[in-house]
Design a protein around this motif. Structure first.
Motif, PDB file in Angstrom:
ATOM      1  N   ARG A   2      45.367  61.834  44.023  1.00  0.00           N
ATOM      2  CA  ARG A   2      44.616  60.739  44.631  1.00  0.00           C
ATOM      3  C   ARG A   2      43.732  61.292  45.745  1.00  0.00           C
ATOM      4  O   ARG A   2      44.133  62.185  46.478  1.00  0.00           O
ATOM      5  CB  ARG A   2      45.573  59.693  45.186  1.00  0.00           C
ATOM      6  CG  ARG A   2      46.447  59.079  44.106  1.00  0.00           C
ATOM      7  CD  ARG A   2      47.422  58.099  44.672  1.00  0.00           C
ATOM      8  NE  ARG A   2      48.355  58.807  45.571  1.00  0.00           N
ATOM      9  CZ  ARG A   2      49.136  58.200  46.452  1.00  0.00           C
ATOM     10  NH1 ARG A   2      49.128  56.906  46.554  1.00  0.00           N
ATOM     11  NH2 ARG A   2      49.943  58.891  47.223  1.00  0.00           N
ATOM     12  N   VAL A  15      45.950  63.933  47.814  1.00  0.00           N
ATOM     13  CA  VAL A  15      47.410  63.875  47.865  1.00  0.00           C
ATOM     14  C   VAL A  15      47.918  63.911  46.442  1.00  0.00           C
ATOM     15  O   VAL A  15      47.445  63.156  45.585  1.00  0.00           O
ATOM     16  CB  VAL A  15      47.891  62.595  48.583  1.00  0.00           C
ATOM     17  CG1 VAL A  15      49.405  62.507  48.562  1.00  0.00           C
ATOM     18  CG2 VAL A  15      47.375  62.542  49.994  1.00  0.00           C
ATOM     19  N   LYS A  18      53.474  60.862  44.309  1.00  0.00           N
ATOM     20  CA  LYS A  18      53.636  59.495  44.805  1.00  0.00           C
ATOM     21  C   LYS A  18      54.041  59.444  46.273  1.00  0.00           C
ATOM     22  O   LYS A  18      54.491  58.422  46.755  1.00  0.00           O
ATOM     23  CB  LYS A  18      54.705  58.767  43.976  1.00  0.00           C
ATOM     24  CG  LYS A  18      54.366  58.622  42.524  1.00  0.00           C
ATOM     25  CD  LYS A  18      53.328  57.559  42.320  1.00  0.00           C
ATOM     26  CE  LYS A  18      53.072  57.359  40.842  1.00  0.00           C
ATOM     27  NZ  LYS A  18      52.067  56.397  40.561  1.00  0.00           N
ATOM     28  N   GLU A  19      53.895  60.554  46.998  1.00  0.00           N
ATOM     29  CA  GLU A  19      54.310  60.554  48.396  1.00  0.00           C
ATOM     30  C   GLU A  19      53.461  59.581  49.207  1.00  0.00           C
ATOM     31  O   GLU A  19      52.250  59.494  49.029  1.00  0.00           O
ATOM     32  CB  GLU A  19      54.221  61.966  48.974  1.00  0.00           C
ATOM     33  CG  GLU A  19      52.841  62.572  48.899  1.00  0.00           C
ATOM     34  CD  GLU A  19      52.826  64.043  49.225  1.00  0.00           C
ATOM     35  OE1 GLU A  19      52.115  64.409  50.170  1.00  0.00           O
ATOM     36  OE2 GLU A  19      53.517  64.796  48.549  1.00  0.00           O
ATOM     37  N   PRO A  20      54.062  58.827  50.108  1.00  0.00           N
ATOM     38  CA  PRO A  20      53.307  57.834  50.890  1.00  0.00           C
ATOM     39  C   PRO A  20      52.425  58.502  51.947  1.00  0.00           C
ATOM     40  O   PRO A  20      52.821  59.481  52.578  1.00  0.00           O
ATOM     41  CB  PRO A  20      54.399  56.997  51.542  1.00  0.00           C
ATOM     42  CG  PRO A  20      55.585  57.894  51.597  1.00  0.00           C
ATOM     43  CD  PRO A  20      55.482  58.788  50.396  1.00  0.00           C
ATOM     44  N   VAL A  21      51.243  57.977  52.109  1.00  0.00           N
ATOM     45  CA  VAL A  21      50.302  58.471  53.120  1.00  0.00           C
ATOM     46  C   VAL A  21      50.010  57.305  54.049  1.00  0.00           C
ATOM     47  O   VAL A  21      49.675  56.217  53.597  1.00  0.00           O
ATOM     48  CB  VAL A  21      48.997  58.963  52.459  1.00  0.00           C
ATOM     49  CG1 VAL A  21      48.043  59.489  53.498  1.00  0.00           C
ATOM     50  CG2 VAL A  21      49.294  60.013  51.422  1.00  0.00           C
ATOM     51  N   THR A  22      50.142  57.517  55.354  1.00  0.00           N
ATOM     52  CA  THR A  22      49.940  56.416  56.292  1.00  0.00           C
ATOM     53  C   THR A  22      48.718  56.606  57.178  1.00  0.00           C
ATOM     54  O   THR A  22      48.095  55.635  57.569  1.00  0.00           O
ATOM     55  CB  THR A  22      51.182  56.225  57.182  1.00  0.00           C
ATOM     56  OG1 THR A  22      51.451  57.451  57.855  1.00  0.00           O
ATOM     57  CG2 THR A  22      52.379  55.812  56.357  1.00  0.00           C
ATOM     58  N   ARG A  23      48.357  57.842  57.510  1.00  0.00           N
ATOM     59  CA  ARG A  23      47.232  58.115  58.410  1.00  0.00           C
ATOM     60  C   ARG A  23      46.491  59.363  57.961  1.00  0.00           C
ATOM     61  O   ARG A  23      47.029  60.203  57.249  1.00  0.00           O
ATOM     62  CB  ARG A  23      47.724  58.322  59.848  1.00  0.00           C
ATOM     63  CG  ARG A  23      48.427  57.133  60.443  1.00  0.00           C
ATOM     64  CD  ARG A  23      47.454  56.054  60.782  1.00  0.00           C
ATOM     65  NE  ARG A  23      48.168  54.903  61.330  1.00  0.00           N
ATOM     66  CZ  ARG A  23      47.589  53.795  61.670  1.00  0.00           C
ATOM     67  NH1 ARG A  23      46.302  53.656  61.545  1.00  0.00           N
ATOM     68  NH2 ARG A  23      48.272  52.794  62.137  1.00  0.00           N
ATOM     69  N   LYS A  30      42.837  55.266  60.217  1.00  0.00           N
ATOM     70  CA  LYS A  30      42.923  54.612  58.909  1.00  0.00           C
ATOM     71  C   LYS A  30      42.054  55.331  57.887  1.00  0.00           C
ATOM     72  O   LYS A  30      41.117  56.040  58.237  1.00  0.00           O
ATOM     73  CB  LYS A  30      42.458  53.169  59.024  1.00  0.00           C
ATOM     74  CG  LYS A  30      43.305  52.327  59.926  1.00  0.00           C
ATOM     75  CD  LYS A  30      42.749  50.937  60.017  1.00  0.00           C
ATOM     76  CE  LYS A  30      43.534  50.101  61.005  1.00  0.00           C
ATOM     77  NZ  LYS A  30      42.957  48.782  61.162  1.00  0.00           N
ATOM     78  N   GLN A  33      41.149  54.701  49.872  1.00  0.00           N
ATOM     79  CA  GLN A  33      41.319  55.480  48.656  1.00  0.00           C
ATOM     80  C   GLN A  33      40.020  55.451  47.872  1.00  0.00           C
ATOM     81  O   GLN A  33      39.416  54.396  47.689  1.00  0.00           O
ATOM     82  CB  GLN A  33      42.458  54.918  47.814  1.00  0.00           C
ATOM     83  CG  GLN A  33      42.720  55.750  46.574  1.00  0.00           C
ATOM     84  CD  GLN A  33      43.966  55.314  45.827  1.00  0.00           C
ATOM     85  OE1 GLN A  33      44.661  54.391  46.234  1.00  0.00           O
ATOM     86  NE2 GLN A  33      44.249  55.981  44.735  1.00  0.00           N
TER      87      GLN A  33
END
Length: 54
Positions: A2, A15, A18-23, A30, A33
């Protein structure tokens, strides 16, 4: 894979999985995608596409 772009610093990063990305990893702000692929083609929508009784 992604792809993302930061809203403030315009940094693009990728990335995997499926690891979460927050910042954003560069400025911690912010991000959005980026979508990839061919645009969907078809008949454009118009106001005369269907009638509405008044």
């Amino acid at each position: 894979m992604r792809r993302f772009r930061c809203v403030s610093c315009k940094h693009e990063f990728q990335v995997e999985g499926k690891e979460p990305v927050t910042r954003c990893p560069k400025c911690f702000d912010k991000f959005l995608q980026l979508l990839e692929g061919d645009p969907i083609k078809g008949k454009p929508w118009g106001s005369k596409s269907y009638s509405v009784k008044r």
